[in-house]
Design an enzyme around this catalytic site. Sequence first.
Site, PDB file in Angstrom:
ATOM      1  CG  ASP A   4      -8.809  -5.748  23.271  1.00  0.00           C
ATOM      2  OD1 ASP A   4      -8.335  -6.749  23.851  1.00  0.00           O
ATOM      3  OD2 ASP A   4      -8.511  -4.582  23.590  1.00  0.00           O
ATOM      4  CG  MET A   7      -5.803  -1.908   0.244  1.00  0.00           C
ATOM      5  SD  MET A   7      -6.688  -3.475   0.423  1.00  0.00           S
ATOM      6  CE  MET A   7      -6.007  -4.097   1.938  1.00  0.00           C
ATOM      7  CD  GLU A   8      -5.425   3.548   2.320  1.00  0.00           C
ATOM      8  OE1 GLU A   8      -4.210   3.665   2.147  1.00  0.00           O
ATOM      9  OE2 GLU A   8      -6.180   3.066   1.436  1.00  0.00           O
ATOM     10  CB  CYS A  39      -0.904   0.027   1.230  1.00  0.00           C
ATOM     11  SG  CYS A  39      -2.356  -0.984   1.050  1.00  0.00           S
ATOM     12  CG  HIS A  40       1.253   3.605  -3.293  1.00  0.00           C
ATOM     13  ND1 HIS A  40       0.552   2.576  -3.893  1.00  0.00           N
ATOM     14  CD2 HIS A  40       2.360   3.798  -4.037  1.00  0.00           C
ATOM     15  CE1 HIS A  40       1.217   2.166  -4.955  1.00  0.00           C
ATOM     16  NE2 HIS A  40       2.317   2.895  -5.068  1.00  0.00           N
TER      17      HIS A  40
END
Length: 157
Positions: free
Chosen positions: A125, A110-111, A75-76
């Site tokens: 969690d 992707m972000e 990824c950039h």
Amino acid sequence: MAKSLSHYDHSGRAKMVDVSAKTSSKRQAQASAFVALKPAVLKAISKNPKGDPLEVARLAGIMAAKKTADLIPMCHPLPLSHIDVALRLCENGVTITSQVTTTATTGVEMEALVAVSVAALTVYDMCKALDKGIEIREVVLESKTGGKSGDYRRKKT
């Protein structure tokens, strides 16, 4: 669908795609995820001694979107102009959505996906003391706009 995978060179070695010749444009992506919770966990969410799990998860998703290039090798790093992560309780869990925007030479799919994934992991969690069997499901790209490949919208099933 693309005719070949773009993250490999002619020898089959992984590579980062060269986007230097592309022009910057506004790009946006939306993703979603679902965290399945038992009724007892849903009921206890508002009483969590660690804090509000949904707010902690929202912030974790925002932070994660900014760190995507550190987590996904090809990824950039991108200048993100907007990140929105929303979590909503529903009758059998938590629905998570993200929207990420940039003006850059490559997209923000992707972000958006990392944002919802880390938000979902954070819900796990924050609630795992009550149930180790919590399930993270349906992490998907909902839509994306901009770029050479054009717009995409996931078909609803």
